[in-house]
Design a protein around this motif. Structure first.
Motif, PDB file in Angstrom:
ATOM      1  N   ILE A  69      76.540  49.027  29.422  1.00 45.52           N
ATOM      2  CA  ILE A  69      75.606  47.926  29.682  1.00 45.52           C
ATOM      3  C   ILE A  69      74.760  47.665  28.443  1.00 45.52           C
ATOM      4  O   ILE A  69      74.576  46.512  28.038  1.00 45.52           O
ATOM      5  N   PHE A  70      74.271  48.724  27.833  1.00 39.30           N
ATOM      6  CA  PHE A  70      73.437  48.577  26.641  1.00 39.30           C
ATOM      7  C   PHE A  70      74.223  47.906  25.513  1.00 39.30           C
ATOM      8  O   PHE A  70      73.762  46.926  24.921  1.00 39.30           O
ATOM      9  N   VAL A  71      75.397  48.431  25.204  1.00 37.23           N
ATOM     10  CA  VAL A  71      76.209  47.909  24.095  1.00 37.23           C
ATOM     11  C   VAL A  71      76.566  46.439  24.316  1.00 37.23           C
ATOM     12  O   VAL A  71      76.535  45.639  23.379  1.00 37.23           O
ATOM     13  N   SER A  72      76.854  46.078  25.563  1.00 36.22           N
ATOM     14  CA  SER A  72      77.282  44.699  25.819  1.00 36.22           C
ATOM     15  C   SER A  72      76.123  43.705  25.857  1.00 36.22           C
ATOM     16  O   SER A  72      76.348  42.504  25.728  1.00 36.22           O
ATOM     17  N   SER A  73      74.895  44.185  26.013  1.00 38.24           N
ATOM     18  CA  SER A  73      73.785  43.243  26.173  1.00 38.24           C
ATOM     19  C   SER A  73      72.734  43.255  25.077  1.00 38.24           C
ATOM     20  O   SER A  73      72.027  42.267  24.892  1.00 38.24           O
ATOM     21  N   ILE A  74      72.617  44.327  24.324  1.00 38.87           N
ATOM     22  CA  ILE A  74      71.464  44.465  23.433  1.00 38.87           C
ATOM     23  C   ILE A  74      71.466  43.441  22.295  1.00 38.87           C
ATOM     24  O   ILE A  74      70.404  42.959  21.903  1.00 38.87           O
ATOM     25  N   HIS A  75      72.623  43.087  21.774  1.00 38.31           N
ATOM     26  CA  HIS A  75      72.653  42.120  20.666  1.00 38.31           C
ATOM     27  C   HIS A  75      72.085  40.771  21.116  1.00 38.31           C
ATOM     28  O   HIS A  75      71.272  40.166  20.404  1.00 38.31           O
ATOM     29  N   HIS A  76      72.492  40.323  22.279  1.00 32.45           N
ATOM     30  CA  HIS A  76      71.988  39.058  22.821  1.00 32.45           C
ATOM     31  C   HIS A  76      70.478  39.148  23.059  1.00 32.45           C
ATOM     32  O   HIS A  76      69.732  38.214  22.726  1.00 32.45           O
ATOM     33  N   GLU A  77      70.024  40.249  23.629  1.00 34.78           N
ATOM     34  CA  GLU A  77      68.597  40.426  23.905  1.00 34.78           C
ATOM     35  C   GLU A  77      67.781  40.455  22.616  1.00 34.78           C
ATOM     36  O   GLU A  77      66.707  39.846  22.538  1.00 34.78           O
ATOM     37  N   LEU A  78      68.277  41.154  21.594  1.00 35.58           N
ATOM     38  CA  LEU A  78      67.568  41.196  20.309  1.00 35.58           C
ATOM     39  C   LEU A  78      67.520  39.821  19.654  1.00 35.58           C
ATOM     40  O   LEU A  78      66.496  39.430  19.087  1.00 35.58           O
ATOM     41  N   ASP A  79      68.629  39.103  19.731  1.00 34.06           N
ATOM     42  CA  ASP A  79      68.650  37.742  19.173  1.00 34.06           C
ATOM     43  C   ASP A  79      67.606  36.863  19.856  1.00 34.06           C
ATOM     44  O   ASP A  79      66.865  36.128  19.188  1.00 34.06           O
ATOM     45  N   ALA A  80      67.534  36.952  21.169  1.00 31.98           N
ATOM     46  CA  ALA A  80      66.558  36.158  21.923  1.00 31.98           C
ATOM     47  C   ALA A  80      65.129  36.592  21.585  1.00 31.98           C
ATOM     48  O   ALA A  80      64.231  35.751  21.442  1.00 31.98           O
ATOM     49  N   LEU A  81      64.919  37.894  21.445  1.00 34.52           N
ATOM     50  CA  LEU A  81      63.593  38.410  21.088  1.00 34.52           C
ATOM     51  C   LEU A  81      63.180  37.922  19.707  1.00 34.52           C
ATOM     52  O   LEU A  81      62.051  37.457  19.509  1.00 34.52           O
ATOM     53  N   GLU A  82      64.100  37.990  18.764  1.00 31.13           N
ATOM     54  CA  GLU A  82      63.798  37.557  17.397  1.00 31.13           C
ATOM     55  C   GLU A  82      63.551  36.050  17.337  1.00 31.13           C
ATOM     56  O   GLU A  82      62.658  35.598  16.618  1.00 31.13           O
ATOM     57  N   ALA A  83      64.307  35.269  18.082  1.00 26.06           N
ATOM     58  CA  ALA A  83      64.088  33.818  18.125  1.00 26.06           C
ATOM     59  C   ALA A  83      62.711  33.513  18.713  1.00 26.06           C
ATOM     60  O   ALA A  83      61.989  32.640  18.213  1.00 26.06           O
ATOM     61  N   SER A  84      62.345  34.223  19.754  1.00 29.42           N
ATOM     62  CA  SER A  84      61.026  34.031  20.364  1.00 29.42           C
ATOM     63  C   SER A  84      59.914  34.394  19.393  1.00 29.42           C
ATOM     64  O   SER A  84      58.878  33.722  19.338  1.00 29.42           O
ATOM     65  N   ALA A  85      60.129  35.448  18.615  1.00 32.63           N
ATOM     66  CA  ALA A  85      59.125  35.858  17.621  1.00 32.63           C
ATOM     67  C   ALA A  85      58.988  34.796  16.535  1.00 32.63           C
ATOM     68  O   ALA A  85      57.878  34.481  16.095  1.00 32.63           O
ATOM     69  N   LEU A 145      62.012  46.478  15.022  1.00 31.54           N
ATOM     70  CA  LEU A 145      62.867  46.872  16.136  1.00 31.54           C
ATOM     71  C   LEU A 145      64.310  46.448  15.881  1.00 31.54           C
ATOM     72  O   LEU A 145      65.240  47.234  16.072  1.00 31.54           O
ATOM     73  N   GLY A 146      64.493  45.209  15.435  1.00 30.89           N
ATOM     74  CA  GLY A 146      65.840  44.726  15.157  1.00 30.89           C
ATOM     75  C   GLY A 146      66.543  45.560  14.103  1.00 30.89           C
ATOM     76  O   GLY A 146      67.709  45.945  14.270  1.00 30.89           O
ATOM     77  N   ILE A 147      65.828  45.873  13.037  1.00 35.52           N
ATOM     78  CA  ILE A 147      66.403  46.678  11.946  1.00 35.52           C
ATOM     79  C   ILE A 147      66.774  48.069  12.443  1.00 35.52           C
ATOM     80  O   ILE A 147      67.889  48.550  12.232  1.00 35.52           O
ATOM     81  N   LYS A 148      65.824  48.711  13.120  1.00 38.90           N
ATOM     82  CA  LYS A 148      66.072  50.083  13.600  1.00 38.90           C
ATOM     83  C   LYS A 148      67.187  50.124  14.636  1.00 38.90           C
ATOM     84  O   LYS A 148      68.006  51.041  14.628  1.00 38.90           O
ATOM     85  N   CYS A 149      67.220  49.143  15.525  1.00 37.20           N
ATOM     86  CA  CYS A 149      68.264  49.117  16.542  1.00 37.20           C
ATOM     87  C   CYS A 149      69.633  48.948  15.890  1.00 37.20           C
ATOM     88  O   CYS A 149      70.583  49.647  16.239  1.00 37.20           O
ATOM     89  N   ARG A 150      69.727  48.036  14.949  1.00 38.13           N
ATOM     90  CA  ARG A 150      71.014  47.817  14.279  1.00 38.13           C
ATOM     91  C   ARG A 150      71.453  49.055  13.493  1.00 38.13           C
ATOM     92  O   ARG A 150      72.647  49.340  13.398  1.00 38.13           O
ATOM     93  N   GLU A 151      70.496  49.800  12.957  1.00 36.21           N
ATOM     94  CA  GLU A 151      70.822  51.044  12.251  1.00 36.21           C
ATOM     95  C   GLU A 151      71.389  52.088  13.213  1.00 36.21           C
ATOM     96  O   GLU A 151      72.238  52.887  12.838  1.00 36.21           O
TER      97      GLU A 151
END
Length: 144
Positions: A48-64, A116-122
């Motif tokens: 669930i995490f692997v399939s959803s986190i990229h989309h969630e991070l993209d949405a979070l970054e766009a909102s920021a 968060l985006g950087i650390k998560c992608r790492e």
């Protein structure tokens, strides 16, 4: 209650010693305690995490980028515990800070979202490798 948790942890560790090793780049103690007796549940949570986190991070970054504080807060709230479930408690803590700063509409939240985006992608290679290992262990267990 602490004694019960300690006893359960020791039992899980002794029952699973050598059976499955969690990635040392993740919170091994949490993962072994949580999933050691039920690797299929672990595989499901990682999937669930692997399939959803990229989309969630993209949405979070766009909102920021748009300083959309209510959306930043909502997404951070939604995903903060997901990091814990895959052994990334530090990122869960960071996400909770993002949620708090977004609620307060502090501009400093923008740099934390970037962090968060950087650390998560790492961390994703370790999380994805752990997911594959869990899947293989579950498949191997079914074959026996």
């Amino acid at each position: 209650m602490d004694k019960l948790v300690d006893d359960l942890t020791q039992t899980l560790e002794s029952d699973n010693r050598g059976a499955f090793e969690f990635d040392k780049g993740l919170d091994v103690t949490f993962l072994a305690t949580t999933y050691g007796a039920n690797l299929s549940f672990g595989a499901k949570m990682f999937g669930i995490f692997v399939s959803s986190i990229h989309h969630e991070l993209d949405a979070l970054e766009a909102s920021a980028t748009h300083k959309d504080y209510p959306t930043i807060r909502a997404i951070a709230h939604k995903i903060k515990n997901n990091f814990t479930w895959v052994g990334l408690a530090e990122l869960s803590t960071l996400t909770a800070q993002i949620e708090t700063l977004a609620r307060q509409e502090k501009n400093s939240v923008i740099s934390l979202v970037d962090t968060l985006g950087i650390k998560c992608r790492e961390c994703m290679p370790s999380v994805e490798a752990q997911y594959r290992s869990l899947q293989a262990a579950v498949r191997g267990h079914r074959d026996h």
